[in-house]
Design an enzyme around this catalytic site. Structure first.
Site, PDB file in Angstrom:
ATOM      1  N   HIS A 143       0.880  -1.171   0.000  1.00 15.74           N
ATOM      2  CA  HIS A 143       0.000   0.000   0.000  1.00 15.74           C
ATOM      3  C   HIS A 143       0.921   1.226   0.000  1.00 15.74           C
ATOM      4  CE1 HIS A 143      -2.820   2.938   1.737  1.00 15.74           C
ATOM      5  NE2 HIS A 143      -3.799   2.103   1.479  1.00 15.74           N
ATOM      6  N   ASP A 220       3.392  -4.166   7.715  1.00 17.57           N
ATOM      7  CA  ASP A 220       2.095  -3.503   7.596  1.00 17.57           C
ATOM      8  C   ASP A 220       1.020  -4.576   7.771  1.00 17.57           C
ATOM      9  OD1 ASP A 220      -0.311  -2.506   6.747  1.00 17.57           O
ATOM     10  OD2 ASP A 220       0.479  -1.528   4.947  1.00 17.57           O
ATOM     11  N   GLN A 223      -4.281  -5.293   6.903  1.00 19.15           N
ATOM     12  CA  GLN A 223      -5.266  -6.238   6.358  1.00 19.15           C
ATOM     13  C   GLN A 223      -5.187  -7.607   7.020  1.00 19.15           C
ATOM     14  OE1 GLN A 223      -7.656  -5.531   4.253  1.00 19.15           O
ATOM     15  NE2 GLN A 223      -7.005  -3.475   3.695  1.00 19.15           N
ATOM     16  N   LYS A 246     -10.296  -1.021  10.253  1.00 18.64           N
ATOM     17  CA  LYS A 246     -10.424  -2.252   9.468  1.00 18.64           C
ATOM     18  C   LYS A 246     -10.728  -3.436  10.389  1.00 18.64           C
ATOM     19  CE  LYS A 246      -7.242  -0.393   6.107  1.00 18.64           C
ATOM     20  NZ  LYS A 246      -7.991   0.025   4.917  1.00 18.64           N
ATOM     21  N   CYS A 384      -4.703   2.262  -3.756  1.00 23.00           N
ATOM     22  CA  CYS A 384      -3.479   2.813  -3.161  1.00 23.00           C
ATOM     23  C   CYS A 384      -2.298   1.878  -3.379  1.00 23.00           C
ATOM     24  CB  CYS A 384      -3.643   3.100  -1.664  1.00 23.00           C
ATOM     25  SG  CYS A 384      -4.873   4.345  -1.303  1.00 23.00           S
TER      26      CYS A 384
HETATM   27  C1  LIG Z   1      -2.362  -2.778   3.631  1.00 20.57           C
HETATM   28  C2  LIG Z   1      -2.738  -1.399   4.054  1.00 20.57           C
HETATM   29  N1  LIG Z   1      -1.812  -0.591   4.547  1.00 20.57           N
HETATM   30  C3  LIG Z   1      -2.100   0.650   4.971  1.00 20.57           C
HETATM   31  C4  LIG Z   1      -3.365   1.158   4.886  1.00 20.57           C
HETATM   32  C5  LIG Z   1      -3.623   2.557   5.347  1.00 20.57           C
HETATM   33  O1  LIG Z   1      -4.423   2.535   6.457  1.00 20.57           O
HETATM   34  P1  LIG Z   1      -5.017   3.873   7.076  1.00 20.57           P
HETATM   35  O2  LIG Z   1      -5.601   4.634   5.933  1.00 20.57           O
HETATM   36  O3  LIG Z   1      -6.034   3.389   8.040  1.00 20.57           O
HETATM   37  O4  LIG Z   1      -3.885   4.587   7.727  1.00 20.57           O
HETATM   38  C6  LIG Z   1      -4.369   0.357   4.368  1.00 20.57           C
HETATM   39  C7  LIG Z   1      -5.753   0.865   4.246  1.00 20.57           C
HETATM   40  O5  LIG Z   1      -6.235   1.286   3.248  1.00 20.57           O
HETATM   41  C8  LIG Z   1      -4.054  -0.947   3.934  1.00 20.57           C
HETATM   42  O6  LIG Z   1      -4.996  -1.742   3.432  1.00 20.57           O
END
Ligand SMILES: Cc1ncc(COP(=O)(O)O)c(C=O)c1O
Lengths: 426, 156
Positions: A143, A220, A223, A246, A384
């Site tokens: 992401h 990260d 998910q 999430k 993203c």
């Molecule tokens: C794998 C992953 N990393 C990071 C994020 C970013 O999360 P947040 O927007 O809650 O900071 C997301 C969410 O869209 C994600 O799915």
């Protein structure tokens, strides 16, 4: 406590866990008020859980009850409400610590979300410890939240970001990672589960190699945490980041787990109230962990809600959640593959309940609108993860991402809506 | 709301068989680029002028049916018209996109098929991208923009 389900919960381990029965799912769905509505005249099929999951009543009530009875600022008052608010907030931290099996609450930094957690590491650790020419390995699957912060700190320090390749089925390429290792490799930034494709990466073996070489491991877990039990000690990573929203919790809440010794060695990132012990113009001493990294008033109600969300998933059981979602994944995969012209992007052997797909002759954006007219909420776009789209040579995909409260009937509704789109376009 | 209001036959037809799809040489033509970062659409629009007259317009790009059909319809509506007429048409189209209840000006002609996007606010940007990009290409002609750096329009 509100939000009880009619589901009898037994302790179950991942190996023997059974999916929830249809009756159990119906009872669980009753805990989620938002699911029971019509969208464009059709029953809502919420299949965008990867973007943000919905909230059980117990989470909504925990937040509202806090505002009704206990709200005050935390860590800074002797009065009763302040004490109650502080206790509730710290109780949430305690739940989160137990949830991911961190060694202590000092290792659980509360942030706004995954994005802030990773920026914190990149800035507080990276700016202090990265040297010009140091190498940061970032998987191509990440992401943008686990890529852009590294690009920024690379600019600031003269370090370089190198992409770890992915395989054609959408898994981070272990051999490709090994091939990239050099004496200058300092950081490995890797997702536990890919948001764009659903791949569950075998992060344990990446972490083992990185640890042996003293490479910082930044996982990260945005998910992963909602769908499987995560034990940060067993994983052995240095940092693990995730978002509350999430995990059926409020937006604006997140966690950064970090190994205590590393957090101790890092300077603060943001300065302000709460993160200090003593402030003088001649110099300031910083607060102890975890408060050193928590400047300013946090999302108190949000974390109390997140604590309730953790209670909820633990009560119904992550093992059964995982088993239920796996069954949904299999059913949805089979049903979708029967749609003519549909191609699934991301076919790794281990996947979370996320399916990214494209349909010949229909742009994902058009699919998104047509599905919405049928009451089906999916995400369309690059998720993203533009480097992933580039790798698979698609401008965008449609993505259905499931939670334990989704049903086979909702998958049928998705497939029906896709047939409708084909009739319109093809 | 009916999907058939959005995906009218004219739209579906122009999506499947976009008119004036291709490139023009710069110079003498002028180019602008458009991007919708949210959905990954990218568009290039070329315009050829003879004084005040738009003699040719071509476009290339990847996008959803709405953005491709809008660009295709736009090229047809612009070719052979003066810049002032194109500007007037731009304003009529813009008015349709942004005013939910505005009556449809008969001068829109075939472009009236785009009116369905009004009921789908999330899709207005898809339809308007080509028009903003054409505007930028015309501005590039006025500014004598170097061919190597065409202006870029972004919807956000
Ligand atoms: C794998 C992953 N990393 C990071 C994020 C970013 O999360 P947040 O927007 O809650 O900071 C997301 C969410 O869209 C994600 O799915």
């Amino acid at each position: 406590m509100a939000g009880h389900t009619g589901v009898a919960v037994t302790a179950s381990t991942a190996a023997n866990a059974q999916p929830f029965s249809a009756a159990e799912v119906a009872a669980l769905r009753a805990d989620f008020p938002i699911l029971h509505q019509q969208v464009n005249g059709k029953p809502l099929a919420y299949l965008d859980n990867g973007a943000s999951a919905q909230h059980p009543r117990s989470v909504i009530d925990a937040e509202a009850d806090y505002y009704r009875h206990d709200h005050s600022n935390i860590h800074r008052g002797v009065h009763t409400l302040s004490q109650r608010a502080t206790d509730a907030f710290e109780a949430a931290r305690h739940k989160l610590q137990r949830f991911i099996n961190a060694r202590s609450e000092r290792e659980v930094i509360l942030t706004r979300g995954t994005t802030e957690s990773i920026n914190l590491i990149a800035q507080a650790w990276g700016r202090s410890f990265l040297q010009p020419g140091d190498e940061i390995l970032v998987s191509r699957l990440e992401h943008h939240a686990n890529l852009v912060p590294w690009q920024i700190v690379a600019c600031q320090t003269g370090a370089v970001v190198r992409p770890i390749p992915i395989t054609l089925d959408g898994e981070v390429d272990f051999q490709g990672f090994l091939d990239l290792l050099t004496p200058r490799t300092r950081v490995l930034a890797l997702s536990h589960v890919s948001n764009s494709l659903g791949t569950i990466n075998p992060i344990e073996k990446f972490i083992a190699v990185a640890r042996e070489r003293g490479i910082l491991t930044v996982i990260d877990g945005a998910q992963a945490v909602p769908h499987m039990a995560v034990d940060v000690q067993a994983l052995g990573c240095d940092f693990y980041a995730f978002s509350g929203h999430k995990l059926f919790g409020p937006t604006g809440t997140g966690v950064l787990y970090g190994r205590e010794a590393l957090l101790e060695a890092m300077p603060p990132w943001m300065g302000g109230g709460d993160m200090i012990l003593e402030v003088r113009f001649e110099g300031t001493t910083f607060n102890t962990l975890p408060h050193k990294f928590e400047a300013g008033t946090p999302n108190i109600a949000g974390f109390i809600g997140l604590g309730a969300a953790v209670d909820y998933v633990q009560r119904i059981g992550l093992a059964r959640i995982a088993a239920t979602e796996e069954a949904l994944l299999h059913y949805a995969t089979a049903q979708l593959l029967a749609v003519p012209g549909l191609r699934i992007i991301g076919t790794a052997p281990h996947k979370a309940a996320v399916i990214s797909f494209v349909v010949d002759g229909i742009h994902p954006h058009d699919l998104g609108t047509i599905l919405d007219q049928e009451g089906v909420a999916v995400r369309t776009g690059h998720h993203c993860a533009m480097p992933v789209m580039e790798f698979f040579d698609v401008p965008a995909t449609a993505r259905a991402s499931f939670a334990f409260y989704n049903t086979p009937a909702e998958i049928d509704q998705l497939v029906g809506a896709l047939q409708h789109a084909r009739e319109l376009f093809c | 709301m009916d999907l058939k209001d959005l995906y009218r036959d004219v739209i579906l037809d122009h999506n499947k068989r976009p008119r004036n799809f291709g490139v023009l040489a710069v110079p003498p033509a002028h180019e602008a680029r458009g991007a919708n970062p949210l959905c990954g659409d990218t568009l290039r629009v070329w315009v050829q002028l003879d004084g005040e007259l738009v003699t040719d317009v071509k476009f290339e790009g990847k996008g959803c049916a709405i953005s491709v059909a809008s660009a295709s319809l736009m090229t047809e509506a612009a070719i052979g018209h003066t810049r002032a007429e194109v500007q007037a048409q731009f304003e009529r189209v813009h008015n349709v996109f942004t005013h939910h209840d505005a009556p449809l000006d008969p001068a829109l002609g075939k472009l009236a098929a785009l009116a369905g996007v009004r009921d789908f606010p999330a899709r207005v940007k898809c339809a308007s991208l080509a028009w903003h990009t054409l505007n930028a290409a015309l501005a590039a002609a006025d500014a004598d923009q170097p061919a190597a750096t065409p202006p870029t329009v972004q919807t956000e």
